[in-house]
Every structure is written in C-alpha cells, then in structure tokens.
Design an enzyme around this catalytic site. Structure first.
Site, PDB file in Angstrom:
ATOM      1  N   TYR A   1     -23.354  39.518 -26.641  1.00  0.00           N
ATOM      2  CA  TYR A   1     -22.615  38.942 -27.761  1.00  0.00           C
ATOM      3  C   TYR A   1     -23.315  37.728 -28.365  1.00  0.00           C
ATOM      4  CZ  TYR A   1     -18.232  41.608 -27.808  1.00  0.00           C
ATOM      5  OH  TYR A   1     -17.277  42.580 -27.986  1.00  0.00           O
ATOM      6  N   GLY A   2     -24.182  37.090 -27.618  1.00  0.00           N
ATOM      7  CA  GLY A   2     -24.870  35.911 -28.136  1.00  0.00           C
ATOM      8  C   GLY A   2     -25.779  36.190 -29.314  1.00  0.00           C
TER       9      GLY A   2
ATOM     10  N   CYS B   1     -15.616  35.197 -21.970  1.00  0.00           N
ATOM     11  CA  CYS B   1     -16.906  35.126 -22.654  1.00  0.00           C
ATOM     12  C   CYS B   1     -16.906  33.864 -23.508  1.00  0.00           C
ATOM     13  CB  CYS B   1     -17.108  36.361 -23.527  1.00  0.00           C
ATOM     14  SG  CYS B   1     -18.540  36.293 -24.620  1.00  0.00           S
ATOM     15  N   ASN B   2     -17.792  32.934 -23.196  1.00  0.00           N
ATOM     16  CA  ASN B   2     -17.837  31.684 -23.954  1.00  0.00           C
ATOM     17  C   ASN B   2     -18.180  31.929 -25.417  1.00  0.00           C
ATOM     18  OD1 ASN B   2     -18.493  30.884 -20.991  1.00  0.00           O
ATOM     19  ND2 ASN B   2     -17.962  28.960 -21.968  1.00  0.00           N
ATOM     20  N   THR B   3     -19.134  32.814 -25.669  1.00  0.00           N
ATOM     21  CA  THR B   3     -19.552  33.092 -27.042  1.00  0.00           C
ATOM     22  C   THR B   3     -18.393  33.600 -27.875  1.00  0.00           C
ATOM     23  OG1 THR B   3     -21.810  33.597 -26.316  1.00  0.00           O
ATOM     24  CG2 THR B   3     -21.141  34.423 -28.470  1.00  0.00           C
TER      25      THR B   3
ATOM     26  N   ASP C   1     -15.007  40.975 -21.728  1.00  0.00           N
ATOM     27  CA  ASP C   1     -16.318  40.345 -21.908  1.00  0.00           C
ATOM     28  C   ASP C   1     -17.230  41.353 -22.602  1.00  0.00           C
ATOM     29  OD1 ASP C   1     -18.454  38.578 -21.776  1.00  0.00           O
ATOM     30  OD2 ASP C   1     -18.870  38.920 -19.658  1.00  0.00           O
TER      31      ASP C   1
ATOM     32  N   CYS D   1     -21.668  30.190 -19.730  1.00  0.00           N
ATOM     33  CA  CYS D   1     -21.572  31.639 -19.923  1.00  0.00           C
ATOM     34  C   CYS D   1     -21.033  32.210 -18.625  1.00  0.00           C
ATOM     35  CB  CYS D   1     -22.946  32.239 -20.243  1.00  0.00           C
ATOM     36  SG  CYS D   1     -22.971  34.060 -20.266  1.00  0.00           S
ATOM     37  N   THR D   2     -20.090  33.121 -18.715  1.00  0.00           N
ATOM     38  CA  THR D   2     -19.448  33.622 -17.505  1.00  0.00           C
ATOM     39  C   THR D   2     -20.395  34.443 -16.634  1.00  0.00           C
ATOM     40  OG1 THR D   2     -18.569  35.525 -18.738  1.00  0.00           O
ATOM     41  CG2 THR D   2     -17.130  33.594 -18.489  1.00  0.00           C
ATOM     42  N   HIS D   3     -21.536  34.853 -17.172  1.00  0.00           N
ATOM     43  CA  HIS D   3     -22.531  35.540 -16.357  1.00  0.00           C
ATOM     44  C   HIS D   3     -23.221  34.598 -15.365  1.00  0.00           C
ATOM     45  CE1 HIS D   3     -22.200  38.675 -19.430  1.00  0.00           C
ATOM     46  NE2 HIS D   3     -22.892  39.479 -18.626  1.00  0.00           N
TER      47      HIS D   3
ATOM     48  N   GLU E   1     -26.748  40.267 -15.252  1.00  0.00           N
ATOM     49  CA  GLU E   1     -26.274  41.651 -15.230  1.00  0.00           C
ATOM     50  C   GLU E   1     -27.118  42.488 -14.263  1.00  0.00           C
ATOM     51  OE1 GLU E   1     -24.358  43.823 -17.877  1.00  0.00           O
ATOM     52  OE2 GLU E   1     -23.071  42.073 -18.104  1.00  0.00           O
TER      53      GLU E   1
END
Length: 266
Positions: free
Chosen positions: A41-42, A73-75, A9, A180-182, A149
């Site tokens: 990353y977005g 990570c979706n992005t 990620d 989003c995995t966050h 985060e």
C-alpha cells in the site's frame, strides 16, 4: 455472544496487531483480510487506497456480523479512516505511529515506515504535536515490508541488506518507532543490524487496549492462555503463488485455509 473483529491490511503484517488483540481478547471471533492484489500500500495514491479499502471492508461487513474494524496498516490509516467511519455504523480503529510514547523516553528518534507514511502531513502533525523538541529522523522503505512478509513464510532475512537499508541511522538514533505493522516481525533482525541497545516501539498493544475498550469486553481472562473455541477466517483479494506457505502461517495462528474472493468481484 463472542465479538466479531475484522482486521485488515495490505499484506500479512497486520498479524502483529492480531496477536496483541488476541492476547487481550482470546475468545473473540477473528476475520483477517488482506489486499495482496495491491500490495504494498505504500506505493498507492490516496484515492486508490480509499476506494480499495472501503470496498473490501464494506463487503466483508455485509458478509459477517462485524462488531469492530481494525485497519492494521499505518499507510491506510493515515487516509481511509474518515471515509470508513462515514460508511460504517461500527467502530473503526486505525494504527498511529507511536511517536508520543517514543518522545517520553528519547529525543533521538527514528520513525521507520513506508514511503507513503513518511510523506503524509498526518505524520508530521504527530511529530509536531508529541515530539516538538526531539530529533526525529524518518526512513521509508518498501523493501522492509517485503522482507517482513518473506520472513513470515519462512525466508531468512538478509542482515547485510537490512544493515544497508538502516545505515543512515547507525549511531544516530537510540529509539525506533516501528511505523508499519509488518516491522514488529523484524525486531530481532533490526537489533542485530543496529545493536541490542536500540529501543523498538510499536502500536500493537495500545491498539489492542483500544479495541477492548470500545467493545466493552473484560477479555475473558485478560492475557491468560485459554482454550481456543473459534477458528478464524482469512481472505485475500488475489490468488498467490505462495498460498501453501501462507496457509501454514495462518494455520499456526488458528485460522482456516486462505479464501480468495477477488477484487472487485466480492
């Protein structure tokens, strides 16, 4: 022999996916890597995403006997999977926003993701394919990624700020896809902001089932708490001023101390 699973990620949000996979495959060996030098990353272009992700993952696959790679990570998943699959001879699993299961239970859906994910044609194709008659509202937020985060290293979430970010959805959606995995780490706070009746859906459990299937593993006691045999390894791409807090977070999940390999050195 235990399977080696690499989870990647931009930050530590992919630990939400790690937890689901670990539940299914408690005796696997885990390597977690995050590209904090380029977080979040977005905000990156597709070409930079592909270059960085491919470089880091390829190097780690040459260092460890990796059996499967999970892009948590979706992005990144929306753009890097074809390049990685061309380069590697092992399975690569990405994260897809859970539009399909959401459309089975609601027609008032909110997709919460990064700004990049909500702009991708890939995302709109998912909506067109799996939720064609649903009202799907999209909201992209980098700040939510940062808040997740922060929470994971012990900083309290500002509910007032969260309510402001989510205010466009107040009384307008009843189901939210955490794209989003966050964001699974903010479930409790999102419910406080929008109400406990909101249904929150993420892809973690589905990804874990897919990893288990591809590895052809029986799970060594599917979902049952088991003695931990292996300490995971964790790598980042840049030094962090939050290293002490990060090490505490990873230690609680049975990872070794953070190792910084640098980019593009390793």
């Amino acid at each position: 022999m235990p399977k080696h699973i690499l989870i990647f990620d931009s930050g530590i949000g992919g630990l939400s996916v790690y937890k689901d996979i670990k539940y299914q495959l408690p005796l696997a060996k885990y390597i977690y890597a995050f590209d904090n030098a380029a977080f979040p990353y977005g905000e990156l272009t597709e070409s930079v995403l592909i270059e960085r992700t491919t470089h880091i993952i390829s190097k780690l696959c040459s260092k460890f006997p990796i059996d499967i790679v999970v892009i948590a990570c979706n992005t990144a998943s929306t753009v890097v999977l074809p390049s990685l699959r061309d380069k590697l001879d092992i399975p690569v699993v990405g994260v897809v926003p859970a539009i399909k299961p959401a459309a089975l239970v609601s027609n008032k859906i909110g997709l919460l993701a990064t700004p990049a994910t909500v702009k991708r044609s890939y995302t709109y194709d998912l909506i067109k394919s799996f939720a064609p008659i649903s009202d799907v509202q999209l909201l992209g937020s980098t700040r939510l990624v940062e808040m997740a985060e922060e929470k994971m290293i012990g900083i309290d979430v500002d509910i007032t700020e969260l309510k402001e970010i989510l205010s466009p959805w107040q009384n307008k959606v009843d189901t939210i896809v955490l794209g989003c995995t966050h964001f699974p780490f903010l479930k409790n706070e999102i419910k406080k902001a929008l109400g406990n009746k909101i249904l929150l859906i993420d892809s973690g459990e589905a990804i874990a089932r897919r990893v288990k299937q591809l590895l052809n593993e029986n799970g060594n006691g599917d979902g049952v708490e088991s003695a931990v045999l292996f300490e995971g390894e964790v790598f980042c791409s840049a030094p962090s001023i939050k290293e002490e807090a990060l090490n505490h977070t990873f230690k609680e999940l049975n990872f070794s101390s953070l190792q910084c390999l640098g980019y593009p050195k390793f």
